[in-house]
Design an enzyme around this catalytic site. Structure first.
Site, mmCIF file in Angstrom:
data_model
loop_
_atom_site.group_PDB
_atom_site.id
_atom_site.type_symbol
_atom_site.label_atom_id
_atom_site.label_comp_id
_atom_site.label_asym_id
_atom_site.label_seq_id
_atom_site.Cartn_x
_atom_site.Cartn_y
_atom_site.Cartn_z
ATOM 1 N N HIS A 81 0.413 -2.690 6.165
ATOM 2 C CA HIS A 81 -0.279 -1.999 7.232
ATOM 3 C C HIS A 81 -0.132 -0.495 7.006
ATOM 4 O O HIS A 81 0.914 -0.021 6.583
ATOM 5 C CB HIS A 81 0.215 -2.408 8.622
ATOM 6 C CG HIS A 81 1.678 -2.264 8.846
ATOM 7 N ND1 HIS A 81 2.620 -3.098 8.254
ATOM 8 C CD2 HIS A 81 2.382 -1.381 9.588
ATOM 9 C CE1 HIS A 81 3.830 -2.717 8.634
ATOM 10 N NE2 HIS A 81 3.708 -1.673 9.441
ATOM 11 N N HIS A 83 -0.509 3.197 8.755
ATOM 12 C CA HIS A 83 -0.566 3.897 10.037
ATOM 13 C C HIS A 83 -1.478 5.114 9.893
ATOM 14 O O HIS A 83 -1.313 5.900 8.970
ATOM 15 C CB HIS A 83 0.819 4.409 10.436
ATOM 16 C CG HIS A 83 1.825 3.346 10.683
ATOM 17 N ND1 HIS A 83 2.141 2.908 11.953
ATOM 18 C CD2 HIS A 83 2.588 2.610 9.821
ATOM 19 C CE1 HIS A 83 3.071 1.959 11.871
ATOM 20 N NE2 HIS A 83 3.353 1.770 10.589
#
Length: 89
Positions: A81, A83
């Site tokens: 992931h 950010h």
């Protein structure tokens, strides 16, 4: 959901660091950004599109783009992931 395409989806982080803090995640499981040579390339269009969307809609004047790799670097969810943290003047 903030953004989606065939390779990735983007949604607001549950623990917002700043207004608009968004995660971009690949649809296929990948453990982290260093898992292979094309991992980040596959989701780069989603990262760029989401970043532009956040700048346009939220009038962000800057953007932090971060991905932690490994527990010692602060990775707590072991699915890649990225950010996107909008920054404001």
């Amino acid at each position: 959901q903030v953004y989606a395409d065939d390779a990735a989806a983007a949604f607001l982080d549950l623990e917002l660091l700043k207004t608009g803090h968004t995660l971009v995640v690949p649809r296929e499981h990948v453990s982290d950004a260093l898992a292979g040579p094309q991992v980040l390339a596959a989701i780069a269009p989603a990262i760029a599109a989401t970043g532009r969307l956040l700048q346009d809609k939220l009038k962000a004047t800057g953007m932090n783009i971060v991905s932690n790799v490994g527990a010692d670097a602060g990775q707590s969810v072991f699915h890649l992931h990225v950010h996107l943290v909008p920054r404001y003047a």
